[in-house]
Motif scaffolding. Structure first.
Motif, PDB file in Angstrom:
ATOM      1  N   ARG A  95       0.857  -1.185   0.000  1.00 21.38           N
ATOM      2  CA  ARG A  95       0.000   0.000   0.000  1.00 21.38           C
ATOM      3  C   ARG A  95       0.883   1.221   0.000  1.00 21.38           C
ATOM      4  N   GLU A  96       0.691   2.079  -0.955  1.00 20.03           N
ATOM      5  CA  GLU A  96       1.443   3.329  -1.034  1.00 20.03           C
ATOM      6  C   GLU A  96       2.951   3.095  -0.908  1.00 20.03           C
ATOM      7  N   GLY A  97       3.443   2.050  -1.579  1.00 19.31           N
ATOM      8  CA  GLY A  97       4.868   1.758  -1.596  1.00 19.31           C
ATOM      9  C   GLY A  97       5.398   1.055  -0.364  1.00 19.31           C
ATOM     10  N   ARG A  98       4.550   0.776   0.599  1.00 20.47           N
ATOM     11  CA  ARG A  98       4.969   0.080   1.823  1.00 20.47           C
ATOM     12  C   ARG A  98       4.409  -1.341   1.825  1.00 20.47           C
ATOM     13  N   SER A  99       5.176  -2.271   2.388  1.00 27.47           N
ATOM     14  CA  SER A  99       4.758  -3.675   2.444  1.00 27.47           C
ATOM     15  C   SER A  99       4.176  -4.010   3.822  1.00 27.47           C
ATOM     16  N   PHE A 100       3.211  -4.909   3.790  1.00 27.51           N
ATOM     17  CA  PHE A 100       2.546  -5.354   5.013  1.00 27.51           C
ATOM     18  C   PHE A 100       2.247  -6.838   4.920  1.00 27.51           C
ATOM     19  N   LEU A 101       2.039  -7.452   6.064  1.00 27.15           N
ATOM     20  CA  LEU A 101       1.496  -8.801   6.134  1.00 27.15           C
ATOM     21  C   LEU A 101       0.113  -8.693   6.738  1.00 27.15           C
ATOM     22  N   LEU A 102      -0.839  -9.335   6.110  1.00 28.44           N
ATOM     23  CA  LEU A 102      -2.228  -9.321   6.566  1.00 28.44           C
ATOM     24  C   LEU A 102      -2.565 -10.685   7.159  1.00 28.44           C
TER      25      LEU A 102
END
Length: 125
Positions: A95-102
Motif C-alpha cells: 500500500r502506497e509503496g509500503r509492504s505489510f502482512l495481513l
C-alpha cells in the motif's frame, strides 16, 4: 518452553512465553499465536482466544530474547519490531509503496521492513 497437551483425542502444541519476571508468563496453543511486537523492554503478544477474538498480553522481555526462545517454531522477523507466526494464514500486500502482512482471519496487518521483504516473500509464498 514447549508443551504437548492432549485435548479430546487430538494433540496440540502449547508454548509458554516467559517474561523476565518468573511470575509473568502466557501459555497458549502455538496455532493461536499471531505476532509479537516490541515496545522497548516489553513485548506485546497478540493471539486468538476464540475465532475473531484477538487478545493481547504485555510481557517484560526483549523481542530478541523471545525470538531465540521461539526459534523452533515457524516464527520469523518481518520488521525490527515485529515477529510473526508463519504457521498462520498470511497475505503479503503493498500500500502506497509500503509492504505489510495481513492476517485475514483476524483482519490485522503488520509492517514489513524493506530489509526483510525477500525473506518474508519466501516464507509467505
Amino acid at each position: 518452553t514447549v508443551d504437548s497437551i492432549t485435548n479430546k483425542g487430538s494433540q496440540e502444541t502449547h508454548v509458554t512465553i516467559q517474561g523476565d519476571n518468573k511470575h509473568e508468563f502466557l501459555k497458549i496453543p502455538i496455532a493461536d499465536l499471531l505476532y509479537l511486537e516490541s515496545r522497548g523492554n516489553y513485548v506485546v503478544v497478540s493471539y486468538i482466544k476464540h475465532p475473531f477474538d484477538v487478545k493481547t498480553f504485555i510481557i517484560r522481555k526483549t523481542l530478541k530474547k523471545l525470538e531465540a526462545q521461539l526459534s523452533e517454531f515457524k516464527i520469523f522477523r518481518c520488521h525490527k519490531s515485529f515477529l510473526v507466526n508463519g504457521s498462520q494464514k498470511l497475505v503479503s500486500l503493498k500500500r502506497e509503496g509500503r509492504s505489510f502482512l495481513l492476517f485475514p482471519e483476524a483482519d490485522l496487518t503488520v509492517p514489513v521492513s524493506p530489509g526483510y521483504s525477500k525473506t518474508v516473500l519466501e516464507r509467505v509464498l
